[in-house]
Design an enzyme around this catalytic site. Structure first.
Site, PDB file in Angstrom:
ATOM      1  N   ASP A  13       2.032  -4.071   7.878  1.00  0.00           N
ATOM      2  CA  ASP A  13       2.530  -5.305   8.624  1.00  0.00           C
ATOM      3  C   ASP A  13       1.989  -5.468   9.862  1.00  0.00           C
ATOM      4  O   ASP A  13       1.283  -4.597  10.671  1.00  0.00           O
ATOM      5  CB  ASP A  13       4.109  -4.707   8.795  1.00  0.00           C
ATOM      6  CG  ASP A  13       4.846  -6.064   9.404  1.00  0.00           C
ATOM      7  OD1 ASP A  13       4.606  -7.151   9.084  1.00  0.00           O
ATOM      8  OD2 ASP A  13       5.798  -5.924  10.322  1.00  0.00           O
ATOM      9  N   CYS A  77       4.031  -7.816   5.175  1.00  0.00           N
ATOM     10  CA  CYS A  77       4.470  -8.970   5.925  1.00  0.00           C
ATOM     11  C   CYS A  77       4.086 -10.302   5.019  1.00  0.00           C
ATOM     12  O   CYS A  77       3.156 -10.485   4.547  1.00  0.00           O
ATOM     13  CB  CYS A  77       3.118  -8.529   6.950  1.00  0.00           C
ATOM     14  SG  CYS A  77       2.991 -10.017   7.957  1.00  0.00           S
ATOM     15  N   GLU A 158      12.541  -7.928  17.281  1.00  0.00           N
ATOM     16  CA  GLU A 158      11.684  -6.972  17.738  1.00  0.00           C
ATOM     17  C   GLU A 158      12.227  -6.592  19.100  1.00  0.00           C
ATOM     18  O   GLU A 158      12.087  -5.308  19.419  1.00  0.00           O
ATOM     19  CB  GLU A 158      10.292  -7.635  17.881  1.00  0.00           C
ATOM     20  CG  GLU A 158       9.246  -6.591  18.012  1.00  0.00           C
ATOM     21  CD  GLU A 158       8.298  -6.242  16.941  1.00  0.00           C
ATOM     22  OE1 GLU A 158       7.439  -5.569  16.827  1.00  0.00           O
ATOM     23  OE2 GLU A 158       8.489  -7.175  15.738  1.00  0.00           O
ATOM     24  N   CYS A 190      10.364 -13.203   5.810  1.00  0.00           N
ATOM     25  CA  CYS A 190       9.803 -12.528   7.184  1.00  0.00           C
ATOM     26  C   CYS A 190      10.439 -11.140   6.873  1.00  0.00           C
ATOM     27  O   CYS A 190      11.801 -10.973   6.987  1.00  0.00           O
ATOM     28  CB  CYS A 190       9.925 -13.205   8.468  1.00  0.00           C
ATOM     29  SG  CYS A 190       9.455 -11.814   9.830  1.00  0.00           S
ATOM     30  N   HIS A 192      11.065  -9.006   9.196  1.00  0.00           N
ATOM     31  CA  HIS A 192      11.968  -8.631  10.187  1.00  0.00           C
ATOM     32  C   HIS A 192      13.336  -9.044   9.750  1.00  0.00           C
ATOM     33  O   HIS A 192      14.275  -8.483  10.464  1.00  0.00           O
ATOM     34  CB  HIS A 192      11.514  -9.451  11.374  1.00  0.00           C
ATOM     35  CG  HIS A 192      10.377  -8.870  12.162  1.00  0.00           C
ATOM     36  ND1 HIS A 192       9.104  -8.950  11.883  1.00  0.00           N
ATOM     37  CD2 HIS A 192      10.302  -8.268  13.313  1.00  0.00           C
ATOM     38  CE1 HIS A 192       8.513  -7.885  12.718  1.00  0.00           C
ATOM     39  NE2 HIS A 192       9.184  -7.958  13.749  1.00  0.00           N
TER      40      HIS A 192
HETATM   41  N1  DGL Z   1       7.043  -9.421   9.715  1.00  0.00           N
HETATM   42  C1  DGL Z   1       6.085 -10.517   9.798  1.00  0.00           C
HETATM   43  C2  DGL Z   1       6.346 -11.401   8.423  1.00  0.00           C
HETATM   44  O1  DGL Z   1       6.851 -10.833   7.238  1.00  0.00           O
HETATM   45  C3  DGL Z   1       6.273 -11.597  10.767  1.00  0.00           C
HETATM   46  C4  DGL Z   1       6.110 -10.950  12.201  1.00  0.00           C
HETATM   47  C5  DGL Z   1       5.012 -11.736  13.038  1.00  0.00           C
HETATM   48  O2  DGL Z   1       5.061 -12.612  13.382  1.00  0.00           O
HETATM   49  O3  DGL Z   1       4.193 -10.952  13.167  1.00  0.00           O
HETATM   50  O4  DGL Z   1       6.099 -12.350   8.360  1.00  0.00           O
END
Ligand code: DGL
Length: 269
Positions: A13, A77, A158, A190, A192
């Site tokens: 990721d 990701c 984050e 995403c 996150h």
């Molecule tokens: N975790 C990433 C995703 O799934 C996004 C985070 C980032 O912007 O780096 O897109």
């Protein structure tokens, strides 16, 4: 059984968001060993160009395959899946399976016929790529969708802002946008966003189905590895976690994302 079965699974990721996916894989496949790579030196991916993300993703995949000898790679990701999946899949065709986190979500959404109007929230790069929109309309043309870039969410999460007043305000602000009116399902596009799934669910009072890339991706991975005869038949050992820029704060945040304490190691790519 080939030697490949006893090799680790590579997962990467932009940072620590993909730990939510890694954890789901570990829960479902406890005998497998995961080598995780978080590209914290280049975080966030969500506002970078597709070309740059493709370059980073290639370097990480190279590390996972050639230095760590992984038997497959999971792009944990959405942004990297949108920007680099096809390129990586074609580059390693016939040698190593490459997984993305978008296709398993698309499959689950289109399989649920009760869904008529789906919302998508994700980073700017993922939304602008049009990957979700294109795949949804190709797989089920009758489905309507609305996509909204939510660039504040990943950095907010984050930094540890979830389940508090600030996250409440930001989440409400985004979900109240007209684009997301009258949806019956929402794709958390995403990795996150898994950390704020509860808050999103509360916003909708449980009335909107939420799709994220944890268990859905782990289940798909298991099915494909089983089919390819790549699942291990014995425990392979401790999972390892690498980041391209180690800081103590990432290590602390990683614990929350992964669910248990883990140690991050610095690894340049
Ligand atoms: N975790 C990433 C995703 O799934 C996004 C985070 C980032 O912007 O780096 O897109």
């Amino acid at each position: 059984m080939s030697n490949s079965t006893h090799r680790p699974i590579g997962v990467f990721d932009s940072g620590i968001g993909g730990l939510t996916v890694a954890h789901a894989i570990s829960r479902l496949l406890p005998n497998e060993q995961i080598i995780y790579f978080g590209d914290t030196a280049h975080l966030p991916y969500g506002d970078k160009s597709k070309d740059l993300i493709r370059t980073y993703s290639s370097e990480i995949t190279n590390f996972l395959l050639h230095q760590k000898h992984c038997k497959c790679v999971v792009i944990a990701c959405n942004t990297a899946s949108a920007a680099a999946y096809e390129y990586l899949r074609d580059s390693y065709k016939g040698s190593v399976p490459i997984f993305n986190v978008i296709d398993p979500i698309i499959e689950s959404v289109v399989a649920d016929e009760s869904i008529k109007h789906v919302g998508i929230i994700a980073t700017k790069t993922t939304i602008l790529s049009g990957v979700y929109q294109e795949k949804l309309s190709r797989r089920r043309p009758s489905l309507t969708y609305s996509a909204l870039a939510t660039p504040l969410l990943a950095p907010m999460i984050e930094e540890g802002f979830y389940n508090n007043n600030i996250s409440h305000t930001v989440i409400h602000n985004y979900l109240e946008q007209p684009e997301l009116k009258d949806i019956d399902a929402l794709i958390l596009g995403c990795t996150h966003y898994v950390m704020i799934k509860k808050e999103i669910n509360e916003f909708y009072g449980g009335k909107v189905k939420l799709f994220d890339s944890t268990d859905i991706v782990a289940t798909k991975l298991k099915a494909i590895l089983e089919k390819e005869n790549l699942l291990t038949d014995k425990p392979l050992g401790e999972n390892l976690f690498y980041v391209s820029d180690y800081t103590e704060s990432f290590e602390q945040a990683a614990k929350a994302f992964y669910g248990t304490a883990i140690q991050l190691k610095q690894q340049n790519i």
